[in-house]
Design a protein around this motif. Structure first.
Motif, mmCIF file in Angstrom:
data_model
loop_
_atom_site.group_PDB
_atom_site.id
_atom_site.type_symbol
_atom_site.label_atom_id
_atom_site.label_comp_id
_atom_site.label_asym_id
_atom_site.label_seq_id
_atom_site.Cartn_x
_atom_site.Cartn_y
_atom_site.Cartn_z
ATOM 1 N N VAL A 66 -19.679 7.557 1.947
ATOM 2 C CA VAL A 66 -19.898 8.824 2.647
ATOM 3 C C VAL A 66 -18.786 9.818 2.317
ATOM 4 O O VAL A 66 -17.664 9.435 1.965
ATOM 5 N N VAL A 67 -19.117 11.113 2.450
ATOM 6 C CA VAL A 67 -18.145 12.190 2.233
ATOM 7 C C VAL A 67 -17.391 12.451 3.532
ATOM 8 O O VAL A 67 -18.002 12.718 4.570
ATOM 9 N N GLU A 68 -16.051 12.374 3.481
ATOM 10 C CA GLU A 68 -15.210 12.597 4.653
ATOM 11 C C GLU A 68 -13.868 13.186 4.226
ATOM 12 O O GLU A 68 -13.406 12.948 3.112
ATOM 13 N N ASP A 69 -13.261 13.932 5.129
ATOM 14 C CA ASP A 69 -11.897 14.440 4.966
ATOM 15 C C ASP A 69 -10.960 13.495 5.704
ATOM 16 O O ASP A 69 -11.108 13.290 6.912
ATOM 17 N N ALA A 70 -9.994 12.919 5.016
ATOM 18 C CA ALA A 70 -9.095 11.923 5.608
ATOM 19 C C ALA A 70 -8.337 12.439 6.816
ATOM 20 O O ALA A 70 -7.947 11.660 7.695
ATOM 21 N N GLU A 71 -8.113 13.751 6.870
ATOM 22 C CA GLU A 71 -7.340 14.340 7.960
ATOM 23 C C GLU A 71 -8.210 14.828 9.110
ATOM 24 O O GLU A 71 -7.697 15.287 10.129
ATOM 25 N N ASN A 72 -9.520 14.744 8.961
ATOM 26 C CA ASN A 72 -10.442 15.259 9.985
ATOM 27 C C ASN A 72 -11.766 14.512 9.883
ATOM 28 O O ASN A 72 -12.743 15.031 9.361
ATOM 29 N N LEU A 73 -11.805 13.307 10.412
ATOM 30 C CA LEU A 73 -12.972 12.446 10.279
ATOM 31 C C LEU A 73 -14.081 12.831 11.250
ATOM 32 O O LEU A 73 -13.819 13.300 12.357
ATOM 33 N N SER A 74 -15.318 12.601 10.837
ATOM 34 C CA SER A 74 -16.463 12.911 11.692
ATOM 35 C C SER A 74 -16.883 11.724 12.557
ATOM 36 O O SER A 74 -17.740 11.870 13.425
ATOM 37 N N PHE A 75 -16.303 10.554 12.339
ATOM 38 C CA PHE A 75 -16.685 9.362 13.088
ATOM 39 C C PHE A 75 -16.262 9.463 14.558
ATOM 40 O O PHE A 75 -15.224 10.056 14.876
#
Length: 208
Positions: free
Chosen positions: A99-108
């Protein structure tokens, strides 16, 4: 200086052969053994633990985790790298949720994973402290966080992104053990330890 868009653009380049670079691709059984031992010692075996591989890139660590029997999500913000990871997964015949995610701002949502692991990522982050807080947030109580980082001054001062971007990144030229321990603890992690291997360090902590 807002450097994140430039860093993301650098990584998300379909022509960039990440695995061909000696320090990136895993061409050594010794490194594979190191990560296998570190993971199994930290997480144990025989349980279907849910693990997030943050900064998965082309999927080396995620695929190794899947091979060891874990339920793996591999996250990265570079879509081109994830496409290569999916192709490697198909060849290996394994199963990873990429999945596409930003390490500093996760959607989980909070407390989703038994562990968060990361390889070759921390030195590229503009705000590693925020990343550690996010990783702790999505880890279940009693869960683990494990990452690697080069030792301080083990990298040249202009690799990959160049000096102008590099000076904006706290760990661009590696880190000292004390800095990592302090950041992990500030993120709410306990029992933090650092293991040094030549020019690389493995850092682990536990969610209270």
């Amino acid at each position: 200086m807002e450097v994140k868009p430039q860093i993301r653009e650098w990584w998300d380049n379909a022509e960039h052969d990440y695995d061909a670079i000696a320090a990136h691709g895993v061409h050594s059984e010794a490194e594979k053994k190191l990560w296998t031992e570190a993971i199994t010692q930290l997480l144990g075996t025989g349980q279907k633990l849910k693990i997030l591989d943050m900064g998965t890139g082309t999927g080396f660590l995620a695929l190794l985790l899947a091979e060891l029997g874990y339920d793996v999500t591999g996250a990265d913000w570079a879509k081109s790298k994830l496409e290569k990871a999916k192709k490697k997964m198909e060849i290996a015949g394994s199963s990873v949720n990429f999945v596409v995610e930003d390490a500093e701002n996760l959607s989980f949502e909070a407390e989703q994973f038994d562990a968060v692991v990361s390889r070759h990522l921390i030195w590229t982050l503009a705000n590693p402290a925020s990343a550690f807080k996010e990783w702790a947030r999505v880890t279940k109580p009693g869960g683990k966080v494990l990452t690697d980082i080069p030792a301080r001054h083990s990298h040249p001062g202009n690799h990959h992104f160049g000096g102008e971007i590099g000076k904006e990144l706290p760990f661009y030229n590696g880190a000292d053990p004390g800095e990592l321990i302090s950041m992990f603890e500030a993120a709410g992690l306990v029992n933090v330890s650092v293991k040094v291997f030549d020019k690389m360090m493995l850092v682990e902590g536990e969610k209270e």
